[in-house]
Enzyme design. Structure first.
Site, PDB file in Angstrom:
ATOM      1  CB  CYS A   2      34.118  44.697  29.524  1.00  0.00           C
ATOM      2  SG  CYS A   2      34.017  46.378  30.102  1.00  0.00           S
ATOM      3  NE  ARG A  27      37.464  39.780  29.903  1.00  0.00           N
ATOM      4  CZ  ARG A  27      38.684  39.696  29.427  1.00  0.00           C
ATOM      5  NH1 ARG A  27      39.422  38.661  29.722  1.00  0.00           N
ATOM      6  NH2 ARG A  27      39.179  40.634  28.652  1.00  0.00           N
ATOM      7  CD1 TRP A  74      36.164  46.947  36.696  1.00  0.00           C
ATOM      8  CD2 TRP A  74      37.138  48.221  35.151  1.00  0.00           C
ATOM      9  NE1 TRP A  74      37.103  47.727  37.330  1.00  0.00           N
ATOM     10  CE2 TRP A  74      37.716  48.522  36.403  1.00  0.00           C
ATOM     11  CE3 TRP A  74      37.597  48.902  34.027  1.00  0.00           C
ATOM     12  CZ2 TRP A  74      38.728  49.463  36.566  1.00  0.00           C
ATOM     13  CZ3 TRP A  74      38.603  49.857  34.184  1.00  0.00           C
ATOM     14  CH2 TRP A  74      39.156  50.122  35.440  1.00  0.00           C
ATOM     15  CG  ASN A 100      36.896  44.422  26.827  1.00  0.00           C
ATOM     16  OD1 ASN A 100      37.181  45.392  27.534  1.00  0.00           O
ATOM     17  ND2 ASN A 100      37.533  43.277  26.893  1.00  0.00           N
ATOM     18  N   GLY A 101      36.844  47.807  25.944  1.00  0.00           N
ATOM     19  CA  GLY A 101      37.923  48.706  25.534  1.00  0.00           C
ATOM     20  C   GLY A 101      37.504  50.155  25.713  1.00  0.00           C
ATOM     21  CD  GLU A 482      51.166  39.390  45.511  1.00  0.00           C
ATOM     22  OE1 GLU A 482      51.301  40.500  44.972  1.00  0.00           O
ATOM     23  OE2 GLU A 482      50.228  38.611  45.225  1.00  0.00           O
ATOM     24  CE  LYS A 486      46.691  38.882  45.958  1.00  0.00           C
ATOM     25  NZ  LYS A 486      47.702  39.023  44.933  1.00  0.00           N
ATOM     26  CD  GLU A 489      44.682  42.207  44.699  1.00  0.00           C
ATOM     27  OE1 GLU A 489      44.357  42.782  43.653  1.00  0.00           O
ATOM     28  OE2 GLU A 489      45.526  41.307  44.731  1.00  0.00           O
ATOM     29  CG  HIS A 505      65.402  55.850  55.852  1.00  0.00           C
ATOM     30  ND1 HIS A 505      66.437  56.698  56.196  1.00  0.00           N
ATOM     31  CD2 HIS A 505      65.948  54.604  55.790  1.00  0.00           C
ATOM     32  CE1 HIS A 505      67.560  55.996  56.311  1.00  0.00           C
ATOM     33  NE2 HIS A 505      67.285  54.726  56.074  1.00  0.00           N
ATOM     34  CE  LYS A 604      43.127  36.375  37.377  1.00  0.00           C
ATOM     35  NZ  LYS A 604      43.827  36.344  38.676  1.00  0.00           N
TER      36      LYS A 604
HETATM   37  O1  M6R Z   1      47.583  39.521  34.001  1.00  0.00           O
HETATM   38  P1  M6R Z   1      48.710  40.291  34.593  1.00  0.00           P
HETATM   39  O2  M6R Z   1      49.677  39.428  35.320  1.00  0.00           O
HETATM   40  O3  M6R Z   1      49.424  41.147  33.572  1.00  0.00           O
HETATM   41  O4  M6R Z   1      48.042  41.262  35.628  1.00  0.00           O
HETATM   42  C1  M6R Z   1      48.794  42.186  36.351  1.00  0.00           C
HETATM   43  C2  M6R Z   1      47.991  42.815  37.460  1.00  0.00           C
HETATM   44  O5  M6R Z   1      46.858  43.444  36.954  1.00  0.00           O
HETATM   45  C3  M6R Z   1      47.582  41.805  38.522  1.00  0.00           C
HETATM   46  O6  M6R Z   1      48.670  41.120  39.044  1.00  0.00           O
HETATM   47  C4  M6R Z   1      46.840  42.533  39.655  1.00  0.00           C
HETATM   48  O7  M6R Z   1      47.726  43.356  40.371  1.00  0.00           O
HETATM   49  C5  M6R Z   1      46.110  41.563  40.568  1.00  0.00           C
HETATM   50  N1  M6R Z   1      44.937  42.216  41.079  1.00  0.00           N
HETATM   51  C6  M6R Z   1      46.909  41.125  41.730  1.00  0.00           C
HETATM   52  O8  M6R Z   1      46.209  40.288  42.585  1.00  0.00           O
END
Ligand code: M6R
Length: 609
Positions: A2, A27, A74, A100-101, A482, A486, A489, A505, A604
């Protein structure tokens, strides 16, 4: 999660709130709303969906006034709809809150307030706040907020306005970031710096449980006991251009193309090129202690966890120090076995990931020295760590991390090389060789980026598949993870990252001609092993795309498609292999018409557990 914005000053609040909300949309984007206070009346407008929906609503008639709050949500408690959208108000629309929280004890509070006659209309935890403040209110909004937050458990960043005590915004935080912007005769409030860069770069970071009373002329901040605090105003170096798309279709693409700059930023001032020597004055960890480290724990979440895995390979290779890597969310609930001579490294782009903050605090309690790698100055992690190494990526707006991933890797290379230098675990000739290759990286990355058209062609060929397997081995195994993250997501296409040697395996059972494999196979010390793994995949009729080293002729006879990366040192390949995978995911998502910068269900920074 948020985003919160607030404005108080001589200007119309709505355009400033909307502008700030757009900058914070990364956010959360389930719903958005604003509240404006004028002539003893607060008008609230809110809409389910992205900020553009709220903007359309406001075009039909925006409330006028110079004091306001905004929120982009969010969803945690209660589904995304107009009723659950913030701001929320009390019974008489006299006290309005953005939050937020998560308020963990909201159920008993809600029941108590209902029994006292308060009327609730949403399913959110947040709605208890305006009612609680309303019931605690005597004649001072700040005091009512103070008493109310003493009753709540959980995490919060809040902004509060009231017709009963107009001319101010009261704000407080615990576990979620909140920043006050200092202007000339006007003040701002936001969850993150980009929201206010159009107006000011002078900011004050609120600490846990501090309460700010903001008027147009300034701010009074007290601690949880009511003691007045003298807070430092910090000048932020970022500028507003950094938070614009600058002609790119998406922030993600712009950020990928900024990666050469991120590499240069990371090298600058940290390497003495005349002496081929690393200088890391930003690390306050005493040299004596670096020599004595017995073990390193690296903790992080999401993509940052994958850079931590790369970090394990680099540290162990260069310094000989054993490294343990864990997800912050797992580590925090494990028995913490940190020795006196162990170092904790936390990696977090945002510096606000709730689980990583909790891991930091657990390590602090265990007496460990804490070094943070983060992108955001003033973030909770940067403030609570003993030392900070900034990853120098500049503001990252795309929800899927790209350039910060590169910044984290670069910082890990430099840090481990520095430790190796201090501990004398590799000789000066080797250090010189690695420095030489690090300095060549921007040029090599430029070459990879220039080959974007090849990636576009590949994405056109592959975008219709529903499942992908990403394979890597050794230092490139985390890059397979990664690459898969990518893709899933931002394009919602299922992808699994796996260590190439482990594939037989289990996951091999999935493979057939509908399940392509992306293999990272640079000419490094495990090259022949990965080739064997690829042959096993090919034997199952699977289409294979390989990321290989320029000049590797053999690979083109084995796989279906090859993307060539320039040659570098074994340990540096993750930088060159992750970029084509970022571009591949981006172009597939773009072809599928996905909202690349704001993937569904994501935000984010994950500021809730
Ligand atoms: O701000 P941070 O690096 O702590 O965030 C960690 C993850 O939330 C962040 O890397 C997330 O996995 C992203 N969506 C990756 O693209």
């Amino acid at each position: 999660m948020c985003g919160i914005v607030g404005y108080i000053g001589p200007k119309e609040a709505v355009p400033i709130l909307l502008d700030g909300l757009k900058k914070l949309e990364y956010r959360g984007y389930d719903s958005a709303g604003i509240a404006v206070l004028k002539d003893n009346k607060i008008q609230i407008k809110k809409r389910k969906g992205k900020i553009v929906k709220l903007e359309n609503l406001l075009e039909k008639g925006a409330p006028k006034g110079n004091i306001g709050l905004g929120h982009t949500r969010w969803a945690t408690h209660g589904k995304p709809n107009n009723l659950n959208a913030h701001p929320h108000n009390g019974c008489n629309s006299e006290i309005v809150v953005v939050h937020n929280g998560i308020i963990e004890n909201y159920m008993p509070l809600r029941e108590k307030l209902i029994s006292e006659g308060h009327n609730f209309i949403s399913e959110t935890d947040t709605e208890v706040l305006p009612h609680l403040i309303e019931s605690n209110y005597q004649n001072d909004l700040t005091l009512a907020v103070k008493e109310s937050i003493e009753e709540i458990e959980g995490s919060y960043a809040i902004g509060v306005i009231s017709t009963r005590d107009p001319g101010k915004i009261v704000a407080s935080r615990c576990g979620s970031p909140l920043i006050i912007g200092v202007g000339e005769g006007e003040m701002f409030l936001a969850s993150d710096i980009p929201a206010m860069l159009n107006y000011t770069n002078r900011v004050i970071f609120l600490e846990e449980r501090e309460i700010a009373t903001i008027t147009k002329d300034g701010v009074k901040i007290v601690d949880s006991k009511g003691k007045i605090l003298e807070k430092e105003i910090i000048n932020i170096e970022w500028d507003v251009e950094m938070t614009e798309k600058s002609g790119y279709k998406h922030f993600m693409l712009k950020e990928i193309f900024q990666e050469t700059m991120v590499i240069r930023n990371n090298l600058e001032g940290r390497i003495n090129l005349t002496a081929n020597f690393l200088e890391l004055s930003e690390i306050s960890f005493p040299l004596k202690n670096i020599k004595e480290i017995e073990k390193i724990f690296i903790l992080a979440c999401g993509s940052s966890y994958y850079t931590a895995l790369v970090g394990k390979y680099i540290f162990e290779e260069l310094t000989g120090i054993p490294v343990e890597v864990d997800y912050s969310s797992e580590f925090r609930y494990r028995k913490i076995l940190l020795g006196k001579k162990d170092l904790t490294i936390l990696i977090s782009q945002s510096g606000e990931t709730a689980d990583t903050i909790a891991a930091l605090r657990a390590c602090r309690e265990a007496g460990s020295y804490i070094l943070a790698l983060t992108n955001v100055r003033g973030s909770t992690i940067s403030r609570e760590a003993d030392s900070v190494m900034y990853i120098k990526a500049g503001p990252e707006i795309g929800v899927a991390t790209t350039k910060a991933f590169i910044g984290q890797l670069m910082s890990l290379y430099i840090l481990s090389l520095y430790f190796a230098q201090v501990r004398n675990t590799i000789n000066h000739t080797e250090i010189k060789k690695i420095i030489f290759e690090l300095i060549k990286l921007p040029q090599l990355v430029e070459i990879v980026l220039l080959k974007e058209p090849e990636i576009i062609k590949l994405s056109e060929e592959f975008f219709n598949y529903h499942n992908f397997l990403y394979l890597g081995r050794g230092i490139n195994y985390p890059i397979a993870l990664e690459g898969a993250l990518k893709l899933k997501e931002i394009s919602y296409v299922h992808a699994e990252g796996y260590p190439a040697g482990e594939m037989k395996h289990g996951p091999i059972a999935l493979l057939d001609k509908t399940f392509p494999t992306v293999a990272i196979v640079p000419k490094d010390k495990v090259y022949t092993k990965v080739i064997n793994n690829i042959k096993e995949v090919k034997a199952r009729d699977t289409l294979v795309l390989a990321l290989a080293t320029e000049g590797d002729k053999e690979i083109s006879n084995i796989v279906d498609r090859v993307f060539y990366m320039p040659q570098t040192l074994d340990i540096l390949y993750p930088i060159l292999s992750v970029i084509p995978l970022q571009l591949f995911a981006y172009h597939i998502a773009n072809k599928l018409g996905c909202d690349v910068d704001k993937p569904r269900n994501l935000a984010k920074s994950v500021t809730v557990e």
